[in-house]
Design an enzyme around this catalytic site. Sequence first.
Site, short mmCIF file in Angstrom:
data_model
loop_
_atom_site.label_atom_id
_atom_site.label_comp_id
_atom_site.label_asym_id
_atom_site.label_seq_id
_atom_site.Cartn_x
_atom_site.Cartn_y
_atom_site.Cartn_z
N GLU A 76 0.86 -1.18 0.00
CA GLU A 76 0.00 0.00 0.00
C GLU A 76 0.89 1.23 0.00
OE1 GLU A 76 -2.94 0.13 3.09
OE2 GLU A 76 -4.13 -1.49 2.21
N ASP A 131 -5.86 9.72 9.21
CA ASP A 131 -4.52 9.38 9.67
C ASP A 131 -4.12 10.14 10.93
OD1 ASP A 131 -3.58 7.50 7.63
OD2 ASP A 131 -3.91 9.17 6.26
#
Length: 269
Positions: free
Chosen positions: A49, A60
Amino acid sequence: MSRIQATFEQLQQSGRKALIPYVTAGFPFADITPSLMHGMVEAGADVIELGVPFSDPMADGIVIQRAGEKALSLGIGMKQVLGHVREFRKKNEHTPVVLMGYANPVERYDQLHGAGAFVRDAAEAGVDGVLVVDYPPEECEQFAADLRAHGMDLIFLLAPTSTPLRMQQVARIASGYVYYVSLKGVTGAGTLDTAAVEEMLPRIREHVKIPVGVGFGIRDAQTAQAIGRVADAVVIGSRIIQLIENQPHEKVVPVTADFLRGIRKALDA
């Protein structure tokens, strides 16, 4: 059959679980990403990824936020990310690469290069899947169809708060694999409750018939092994970013590879 589907089928036949490391493209050095990708594969990664840097990464935590800010300051945008994948593909034609990020860079790329440019150029570069955090399934059926027409998968997140209806909506459009966010919160936050993951995965599989990977909060071999017993894949991101963020250039790849070898060994045990 996509490269992602083929990889998962091969792993299933051999009774192994997928190891999916995440790194932010262009971090911690603008030129490091292709060699880092190769190092991760050599250490046992099955899918990579690759995070697309974005200024407002809402899912995040602070670790990946810092990585994205550093990469942006080094001039890394979608064009450069696709360049990293293209460079990686010169020596590796089999390991799936998934771009993980947000709608803004994808849509901005099309604004700059023309409608459909992102899908076209991602496929040409050798991308296998795309995970756009802020694309809900009900709003991206055409995008999913365009990706599939170019041999790429659209991957979705599911969370502890996902309802059966949401799981059904995702199952209808998703391909490749589904990424279960094991924590309520952002990447790198909190301590993973493996019992809660074990309880949730059968509920997801009632609706989702493609592989299910688990990420957010997996930081060591012991946790990865516990998750690997119930999931089809283990995704590790923030811990890798932490390990490399202060390393000199020559240490980034070996430090990452050493860490992933330990995870791979635990998953295979």
